[in-house]
Design a protein around this motif. Structure first.
Motif: not given
Ligand code: NDP
Length: 249
Positions: A71-73, A102-103, A129-135
């Motif tokens: 996955m390309d974040l 990832a960053a 992406a960190v927020f979206m993936l966490t949710q």
């Protein structure tokens, strides 16, 4: 002491842990270390060949068979992340831990001259992406006995620093996200959010940021693994909303 946590091959036995940016640098070593501690690791990243190399290394060591999640974040949509969560649910039913590692660094430039496109890319990978993936993954974390989400910050995430631009802002947002998620889930004993600041560590990113530095003066990703393992263990189930500095000055 978290930074000296003495982990063993059973520290993460039977846990399912997703690591982003698992193909290189700190994420690669974290994925290998989690596998050595008994976890099944889900290797998320953008460069398939690097993920395959980590997969092979884990297999050769006879550790629990990992999974590769390309996955390309930067490009991934929220719908794709939800789809991914659905696939993980089908295969594993739950998830015990997520390491948001990832960053990208972006540019080291005064904000006055900062390229807005780069700004958006950095914010997408490091924060949005960190927020979206966490949710997307919270339902799977809730399905675990004790779910642990570990974010990755930086020294510039605690204190803004000139020329660190979007990277610093993205990491400040990450630290804020840890605090908000923690407050909003304070009544839930089975879910926790924490953050690690690795400190100066010998990786490609560090070499880009400090090209004149001798990398051999730096700690390696292996050196900082105790905190990375500790936060994923059940021993840390009461640890919430912390920013753990792996190399305090
Ligand atoms: P590296 O650049 O060595 O590794 C970063 C990893 O993230 C790579 O595997 C990279 O993939 C992956 N990645 C980057 N962009 C994307 C994307 N769009 N989609 C999916 N994966 C992506 O960095 P480090 O190991 O040094 O850094 C790890 C974390 O630690 C970061 O959050 C960083 O901000 C933080 N940190 C590091 C410090 C240090 O001194 N090293 C200090 C403070 C914080 P690919 O291999 O394909 O490029």
């Amino acid at each position: 002491e978290i930074r000296k946590f003495d982990y063993s091959k059973d520290s993460l036995k039977d846990k399912i842990i997703l690591v982003t940016g698992a193909g290189d640098g700190i994420g690669k070593v974290a994925a290998l270390t989690y596998a050595k501690c008994g976890a099944t690791v889900l290797l998320l990243g953008r460069t398939q060949s690097k993920l395959e190399a980590v997969y092979d290394e884990i297999e050769e060591l006879g550790l629990p068979t990992p999974a590769i999640l390309p996955m390309d974040l930067e490009k991934a949509s929220f719908a794709q992340m939800q789809e991914l969560a659905g696939l993980i649910e089908k295969e594993f039913g739950h998830i015990d831990g997520v390491l948001h590692n990832a960053a990208i660094l972006g540019a080291l430039t005064p904000l006055e001259m900062y390229d807005p496109i780069t700004f958006e890319q950095v914010m997408k990978v490091n924060t949005t992406a960190v927020f979206m993936l966490t949710q997307s993954l919270i339902p799977l974390l809730r399905a675990a006995q004790s779910g642990s989400v570990v974010f990755t910050s930086s020294s510039v995430g605690a204190k803004p620093r000139a020329f660190w631009g979007a990277y610093a802002l993205s990491k400040q947002a990450v630290e804020g996200m840890v605090s908000i998620f923690t407050q909003e889930t304070q009544n839930m004993t089975a879910l926790r959010f924490n953050c690690i600041n690795p400190g100066a560590t010998r990786t490609n990113m560090r070499a880009h940021a400090f090209p004149g530095e001798d990398p051999y003066t730096l700690k390696t990703p292996e050196d900082i693994m105790p905190a990375y393992v500790y936060l994923m263990t059940d021993e840390a189930s009461g640890v919430k909303g912390q920013v753990i500095d792996c190399q305090p000055k």
